[in-house]
Design a protein around this motif. Sequence first.
Motif, short mmCIF file in Angstrom:
data_model
loop_
_atom_site.label_atom_id
_atom_site.label_comp_id
_atom_site.label_asym_id
_atom_site.label_seq_id
_atom_site.Cartn_x
_atom_site.Cartn_y
_atom_site.Cartn_z
N LEU A 10 0.99 -1.44 -0.27
CA LEU A 10 0.19 -0.48 0.17
C LEU A 10 0.64 1.61 -0.53
CD1 LEU A 10 -3.31 -1.06 2.52
CD2 LEU A 10 -3.12 -0.94 -0.16
N GLN A 11 2.09 1.25 0.98
CA GLN A 11 2.63 2.94 1.12
C GLN A 11 3.29 2.46 -0.36
OE1 GLN A 11 5.45 1.92 3.75
NE2 GLN A 11 4.07 1.99 5.32
N ASN A 17 1.30 4.20 -3.13
CA ASN A 17 0.30 4.82 -2.69
C ASN A 17 2.16 6.49 -3.38
OD1 ASN A 17 -1.60 5.85 -1.24
ND2 ASN A 17 -0.65 5.13 1.09
N LEU A 25 1.13 6.70 -7.39
CA LEU A 25 -0.57 7.80 -7.26
C LEU A 25 0.14 8.95 -7.08
CD1 LEU A 25 -2.79 5.54 -5.01
CD2 LEU A 25 -2.35 5.58 -7.93
N ASP A 26 1.60 9.09 -5.89
CA ASP A 26 1.49 10.39 -5.84
C ASP A 26 3.17 11.11 -7.31
OD1 ASP A 26 0.80 10.82 -3.77
OD2 ASP A 26 2.25 10.71 -2.59
N GLN A 86 -7.37 9.20 -6.70
CA GLN A 86 -5.70 8.22 -4.90
C GLN A 86 -6.82 7.99 -4.56
OE1 GLN A 86 -2.96 10.61 -4.02
NE2 GLN A 86 -2.12 11.37 -6.22
N LYS A 87 -7.37 7.66 -3.50
CA LYS A 87 -8.49 7.51 -2.27
C LYS A 87 -9.18 6.18 -2.98
CE LYS A 87 -8.07 11.53 0.22
NZ LYS A 87 -9.49 12.70 0.68
N VAL A 99 -6.79 3.04 -4.00
CA VAL A 99 -6.24 3.12 -2.39
C VAL A 99 -7.42 2.01 -1.59
CG1 VAL A 99 -5.30 3.65 -0.32
CG2 VAL A 99 -4.38 4.53 -2.40
#
Length: 132
Positions: A21-22, A25, A28-29, A38-39, A42
């Motif tokens: 998940l990290q 993220n 995605l960033d 993004q939300k 996730v």
Amino acid sequence: MAKNPAALMQINNKKGLNNMLQALNAVLDAAAFPGSDQKKLVAFVQAQANADDEDSEFGPPAAATYPSHSSNILDVLEDLKEKAEGQLSDLRKAEVNTHHNFEMLKQSLEDQMGVDNKDMADQKSAKAAAEE
């Protein structure tokens, strides 16, 4: 992972899931997705991970839950032969019906042509008699 791309979601522990998940993220960033997208992504991955937590066993299903559907190759070939013979029989019947319909139409047209030729001959003779 190049050989088995499905291995991404086959993580057996929470630490591996958190690391994934990290990493997601970070991707995605870097990709500059809007915050709402993004939300959603996730949340989707977390929902899939939670669903997979219920099925903690990964791999092939148990033998009792996946019965073999295989049979003898000769049985398969016999079934294929029967199916092909049935299709051939149906096609032959259709061909006979089509040929019969053609012959009936041909006979009808020939009869109509004979009647029309006789009528034309009668009219020609009546015209010739009227001209004399």
